[in-house]
Design a protein around this motif. Structure first.
Motif, PDB file in Angstrom:
ATOM      1  N   PRO A  44       0.813  -1.366   0.019  1.00 40.55           N
ATOM      2  CA  PRO A  44      -0.077   0.034  -0.032  1.00 40.55           C
ATOM      3  C   PRO A  44       0.691   1.159   0.093  1.00 40.55           C
ATOM      4  CG  PRO A  44      -0.770  -1.494   1.429  1.00 40.55           C
ATOM      5  CD  PRO A  44       0.653  -2.194   0.892  1.00 40.55           C
ATOM      6  N   TYR A  70     -12.494   3.628   2.569  1.00 38.14           N
ATOM      7  CA  TYR A  70     -11.360   3.263   1.478  1.00 38.14           C
ATOM      8  C   TYR A  70     -11.913   3.568  -0.002  1.00 38.14           C
ATOM      9  CZ  TYR A  70      -8.159   0.441   4.413  1.00 38.14           C
ATOM     10  OH  TYR A  70      -7.670   0.015   5.637  1.00 38.14           O
ATOM     11  N   ARG A  84     -14.905  -5.796   3.847  1.00 36.44           N
ATOM     12  CA  ARG A  84     -14.810  -5.800   2.543  1.00 36.44           C
ATOM     13  C   ARG A  84     -16.109  -5.694   1.972  1.00 36.44           C
ATOM     14  NH1 ARG A  84     -13.484 -11.993   1.904  1.00 36.44           N
ATOM     15  NH2 ARG A  84     -13.593 -11.405  -0.486  1.00 36.44           N
ATOM     16  N   TYR A 150     -10.709  -4.954  -5.836  1.00 37.09           N
ATOM     17  CA  TYR A 150     -11.568  -4.315  -4.517  1.00 37.09           C
ATOM     18  C   TYR A 150     -11.553  -5.278  -3.410  1.00 37.09           C
ATOM     19  CZ  TYR A 150     -12.738  -1.075  -8.337  1.00 37.09           C
ATOM     20  OH  TYR A 150     -12.876  -0.122  -9.311  1.00 37.09           O
ATOM     21  N   GLU A 151     -11.134  -6.513  -3.491  1.00 33.66           N
ATOM     22  CA  GLU A 151     -11.130  -7.650  -2.469  1.00 33.66           C
ATOM     23  C   GLU A 151     -12.695  -7.834  -2.029  1.00 33.66           C
ATOM     24  OE1 GLU A 151      -8.693  -7.400   1.199  1.00 33.66           O
ATOM     25  OE2 GLU A 151      -6.894  -7.487  -0.243  1.00 33.66           O
ATOM     26  N   TYR A 225     -10.668  -6.861   5.247  1.00 35.09           N
ATOM     27  CA  TYR A 225      -9.722  -6.786   4.318  1.00 35.09           C
ATOM     28  C   TYR A 225      -8.319  -7.447   4.570  1.00 35.09           C
ATOM     29  CZ  TYR A 225     -12.365  -2.654   1.941  1.00 35.09           C
ATOM     30  OH  TYR A 225     -13.144  -1.984   1.514  1.00 35.09           O
ATOM     31  N   ASP A 226      -7.760  -7.848   3.381  1.00 31.54           N
ATOM     32  CA  ASP A 226      -6.295  -8.537   3.673  1.00 31.54           C
ATOM     33  C   ASP A 226      -5.381  -7.461   4.237  1.00 31.54           C
ATOM     34  OD1 ASP A 226      -3.524  -9.078   2.365  1.00 31.54           O
ATOM     35  OD2 ASP A 226      -4.644 -10.780   2.459  1.00 31.54           O
ATOM     36  N   TYR A 229      -4.025  -4.971   1.699  1.00 30.21           N
ATOM     37  CA  TYR A 229      -4.939  -4.350   0.669  1.00 30.21           C
ATOM     38  C   TYR A 229      -4.436  -3.031   0.229  1.00 30.21           C
ATOM     39  CZ  TYR A 229      -9.314  -1.769  -0.198  1.00 30.21           C
ATOM     40  OH  TYR A 229     -10.204  -1.176  -1.062  1.00 30.21           O
ATOM     41  N   ALA A 352      -5.115  -9.141  -7.009  1.00 30.09           N
ATOM     42  CA  ALA A 352      -5.639  -8.397  -5.676  1.00 30.09           C
ATOM     43  C   ALA A 352      -5.427  -7.069  -5.597  1.00 30.09           C
ATOM     44  CB  ALA A 352      -4.898  -9.273  -4.593  1.00 30.09           C
ATOM     45  N   THR A 353      -4.789  -6.490  -6.461  1.00 28.13           N
ATOM     46  CA  THR A 353      -4.669  -4.866  -6.440  1.00 28.13           C
ATOM     47  C   THR A 353      -5.461  -4.287  -7.725  1.00 28.13           C
ATOM     48  OG1 THR A 353      -2.765  -5.071  -7.823  1.00 28.13           O
ATOM     49  CG2 THR A 353      -2.512  -5.186  -5.527  1.00 28.13           C
TER      50      THR A 353
END
Length: 388
Positions: A44, A70, A84, A150-151, A225-226, A229, A352-353
């Motif tokens: 991030p 976010y 999420r 966006y997860e 969220y991971d 993220y 995942a991004t």
């Protein structure tokens, strides 16, 4: 004066991620999209360059039970902002209108599908007090890839099996899907039909929130969220407006993703457009010459930001299924605060991004706080884009 933009996709797209399972000719071999594990990962911290000195939302802190989202930059209850989101496939053609609950989405992603119309993927973080969302329609793989960035937990009723079945059933995709062929772990409890006299059956299926939550629990999905993220946008600070950082950018108060002429790029069928209102700093959505509304409360759809993300597209087969390159890079225009900021988008760091948006100086573009509508512009039809 009306300005017509002719955009050429930037060179140097990754060969392996140019298309999500697409080839230029039907006879050519399908090129697979690299998995998340095969691509380098981004932290991030590495994705947050902002113009020096301009105040933006940065460190998140809880104040009176709220934290900045976010997805919108707005202050929201911690429960929603730290959870999420869900990404729901919603039809956008006239026989399906109006949609229900869509005005509550934080992000709306619009992209062409077969038949040269567009379909929407609405990304929600505020949905606890909704009873349902819909109608819900079928999946295409490029929507799945965007949702993964966006997860989001991906929600759909149906799928283009040749291009989606393997992808949507991967362990890396958490989905709430209606029970149809090609879905290995269906969520029966999350979907039902609503009586809509005069509507075709495919426009009567809805996602019910109580059932969604039950299905997520049964499928053991995590809502957090991971740790790695990456937020999709950088937002202007609470006391500022993004347009103050782009005073030299072109003014743009009328935005036409498909122009005024009928064309085969997806936006020509219903001629949608956005109208900017300076009094509330919002873009109002129109389609078929009428306000596009939410059936839930009759409100017109409005957003704080509109994005044109230019993607290379191709026709895949005799069914007219399309493919779009949603990894790699391309041209972009971000409309915010009545300004048009030209630049690029990039997405090189895995499924995942999300795509990130940069101005012509390579600085990450600052968005106004609020909702964002992203139009996937079929690059080969980019000549039809207009704004004034």
């Amino acid at each position: 004066m009306r300005k017509k933009l002719f955009v050429v996709l930037a060179a140097g797209l990754l060969a392996g991620v140019m298309l999500a399972g697409c080839s230029k000719n039907k006879e050519e071999e399908v090129v697979p999209v690299p998995s998340e594990e095969e691509l380098p990962q981004q932290t991030p911290e590495a994705s947050e360059p902002t113009p020096e000195g301009f105040p933006t939302v940065s460190e998140r802190e809880v104040v009176d039970g709220k934290v900045q989202s976010y997805l919108t930059g707005e202050w929201k209850d911690v429960k929603a902002a730290d959870r999420r989101p869900i990404a729901v496939m919603i039809p956008n053609n006239s026989p399906a209108m109006p949609q229900y609950g869509i005005s509550r989405a934080s992000i709306i992603y619009e992209a062409p599908v077969e038949g040269r119309i567009t379909r929407l993927m609405a990304v929600f973080e505020d949905f606890d007090d909704l009873d349902r969302i819909g109608p819900v329609r079928s999946s295409r793989d490029y929507f799945v890839y965007v949702a993964m960035g966006y997860e989001a937990i991906y929600c759909n009723w149906g799928l283009a099996r040749p291009y989606v079945e393997e992808l949507i059933n991967r362990d890396t995709v958490q989905n709430i899907s209606a029970a149809v062929e090609g879905i290995y772990n269906p969520a029966h409890e999350a979907f039902d039909r609503v009586s809509r006299p005069g509507y075709a059956t495919e426009f009567t299926g809805y996602l019910f929130i109580d059932g969604l939550l039950e299905a997520a629990e049964r499928l053991e999905y995590e809502w957090d969220y991971d740790d790695a993220y990456v937020p999709p946008f950088t937002f202007a600070g609470d006391e500022t407006k993004a347009q103050d950082n782009y005073k030299d950018a072109e003014d743009a108060t009328m935005i036409y993703p498909g122009g005024h002429e009928g064309n085969k790029g997806g936006y020509g069928a219903y001629n949608p457009y956005f109208e900017y209102h300076s009094e509330d700093n919002l873009y109002y959505r129109f389609q078929n010459g009428e306000e596009q509304i939410d059936e839930m409360d009759g409100s017109q759809l409005t957003v704080s930001n509109v994005v044109f993300q230019y993607c290379h597209g191709e026709v895949r087969d005799d069914h007219d299924y399309l493919a779009f390159g949603v990894h790699g890079e391309g041209d972009a225009i971000v409309f915010t605060g009545g300004k048009a900021i030209k630049g690029t988008w990039e997405r090189y760091d895995g499924d995942a991004t999300p795509a990130k948006f940069y101005d012509e100086n390579g600085e990450e573009i600052i968005f106004n706080q609020g909702k964002t509508w992203i139009c996937n512009i079929w690059e080969e039809y980019g000549e039809f884009v207009e704004y004034e």
